[in-house]
Design a protein around this motif. Sequence first.
Motif, PDB file in Angstrom:
ATOM      1  N   HIS A  44       0.827  -1.209   0.000  1.00  0.00           N
ATOM      2  CA  HIS A  44       0.000   0.000   0.000  1.00  0.00           C
ATOM      3  C   HIS A  44       0.860   1.257   0.000  1.00  0.00           C
ATOM      4  N   ARG A  61       2.811   2.971  -2.530  1.00  0.00           N
ATOM      5  CA  ARG A  61       3.198   3.048  -3.936  1.00  0.00           C
ATOM      6  C   ARG A  61       4.469   3.871  -4.087  1.00  0.00           C
ATOM      7  N   ASP A  63      -1.442   4.556   0.397  1.00  0.00           N
ATOM      8  CA  ASP A  63      -2.862   4.390   0.090  1.00  0.00           C
ATOM      9  C   ASP A  63      -3.649   4.689   1.359  1.00  0.00           C
ATOM     10  N   ASP A  75      -6.572   4.586   2.320  1.00  0.00           N
ATOM     11  CA  ASP A  75      -7.574   3.639   2.817  1.00  0.00           C
ATOM     12  C   ASP A  75      -6.931   2.531   3.632  1.00  0.00           C
TER      13      ASP A  75
END
Lengths: 361, 297
Positions: free
Chosen positions: A284, A286, A346, A348
């Motif tokens: 998660h 990137r 990320d 989330d």
Amino acid sequence: MASVKITDLHKTYGTTKVIEGLDLAVDDGRFVVLLGPSGCGKSTLLRMIAGLESITAGDVLFDDKRVNDVHAKDRNIAMVFQNYALYAHMSVRKNMAFSMRLKKTDKKIIDEKVKWASSILGLDDYLDRLPKELSGGQRQRVAMGRAIVRDPDVFLFDEPLSNLDAKLRVQMRTEIKDLHQRLKTTTIYVTHDQIEAMTMADEVVIMRDGVIEQSGSPMEIYDRPNNLFVAQFIGSPGMNIIECRVTGENGTLYGAAEGLQLPLPSGANVSVGQNIYYGVRPEHFRSSRQVAASAGGKAIAGAVRVVEPTGPEIHVYAKLAGQDICSISRERVIWDPGEEIFFDPDLDHVHLFDGVSKKAL
Amino acid sequence: MKSSRAWLPRWLTSEHPFPWLLPVTSLLIVFGLYPVLYSLWLSFFKRNPATRKEKFLPSWNWNKLIEDDRVWDAVQVTLTYASIALFLQLALGLAIALLLDSDRKGFGVMRALMTLPLVVPPAVTGMMFLLMYDSSFGVISNSLYALNLLSPSAPILGTGSTALWGVIVADTWQWTPFMVLIMLAGLRALPREPFEAASIDGATALQSFWHLTLPMMSKIIALAVLIRGIDLFRIYDYVKVMTDSGPGTATETLTAYAGTVYFKSANFPYASAVALATLIVVLVTASVFIKIFKVRF
Ligand SMILES: Nc1ncnc2c1ncn2[C@@H]1O[C@H](COP(=O)(O)OP(=O)(O)OP(=O)(O)O)[C@@H](O)[C@H]1O
Ligand SMILES: [Mg+2]
């Protein structure tokens, strides 16, 4: 088959506390994996369930019947010992057949069962050997065979695949899972191997220092760790953890650490000035050569240290604010050591933990 | 270092086993090999008791030995004695060892106390039992009278059918602790894990004993049987002190007979032959046993 329930279990050796107030409920037919660092009391717990270790305090219940004072031989369990505990003077065949011989099972059934187990375990050629004439992995499979020929109420496995090579391990994993799906026998399985835990378990129980840190389905544990320990323990490579302090700027909150400003998920339950651990799993996090648009100009920049291509994915290790960070990507990007790299979490899937209690926020 | 001893022959320097074996080897030669060879030499002579002269006649004593009924009686007594005593001591030794094999409080002391009979000299043990068997004041005799198991008209050691048993009991009292010691050493060294596995496999205590303890102890049991067996074949002191081979020759073992021939008849050549026959019986039995049970030292 039976359900297993453990309430407020304690175990002390002299003054050493090994298990401290442990509660666990395993429903009938479930496959529960105990996972935890070495020395956290997994084997001790299993041996107490088996009736091989005295119980200092608390209860063990099978089908809601207290079995604390029931002898191991009467609990109808099958167990694979961490140290195998084979019968040194008996051949592989006799080792596997022993429990059935005691029960005066028909010779033909014994032979069939032993044959079945040895073919699953790849021990066909070794049936007439003594344990001392086998390799460590073969011995471990004999220990496994001794358990699976039984028809117990509960299976207890203590790291039953630890000594097998990678290929055999995957194969055995599948066999055990298949066996469980067919027999639906309640199983408690101890392992160090996260992949084993994740792939086999209905429920994973994370232990530390004789207490349960979290239990739940594999995905639950992975996606929603209760605390920093579980977050770091599960996952390989482990979750990236960055210690930071919550700061506010124009009404937006950031996690600030050594020249970094880490974006927080909206609605995060934090307040300005709070010390937190900022956790992002490598997949998660990137990575790219450009500052991500979503960063709002707050670039998270580091320097590439090591690149590990694993085949399906590429693990990039970098230094970020003095800490080692890992990012996993499936794109075929080629990085050079020392190159500047930008990260983009990320939001989330960002995990926040309180700096003091280390509990999830 | 090396040069200072360089003038010594190589076999006298510490790297060579010979100098280290020399003391025990010489003891064995002086006190073991020489007497045996001398006995053998002696057994080749015919002694004339009247003239006290000895004549070289190699087969005389050995022929006599084979034709001597007393020898065959003695062989039978010795075998009976040794096998009964061995069985009793082994069974009792193993049973007591199983009882004492525990880490609970007090068991260490009991294990130590167990060895006490071993420090009593065998002759003293014999005398002690002689007193306890005494038909008028002996505690054992009187207890048996009270239980109606014995009548004062047939004293234990004075009756042909019970005398050997009387001696066996004394021997067993003294030597069972030795068996206990060996068995305990074996039991204490057994790994715990297979027994745990067996109880998981549903084995009762008796089944564990039969399927695990006995096979795992087999080497040690065989060794104990060998050591005690050889010892029992040489039985002399208890018989000498307690019954002096009597009544009649009911308790005359091979060594006791050899002793009688030596010291009462003073027929040294024939006594040598009897003693050597004992040695031969022991050696043959022991090597057959070692072969069959694959005993390792
Ligand atoms: N007989 C004993 N006496 C004292 N302490 C013990 C004893 N047995 C185990 N312990 C301690 O209990 C703790 C838990 O041991 P246990 O064998 O249950 O660990 P584990 O979780 O199975 O570890 P591993 O993954 O290495 O097998 C350890 O710290 C160990 O030192
Ligand atoms: Mg363990």
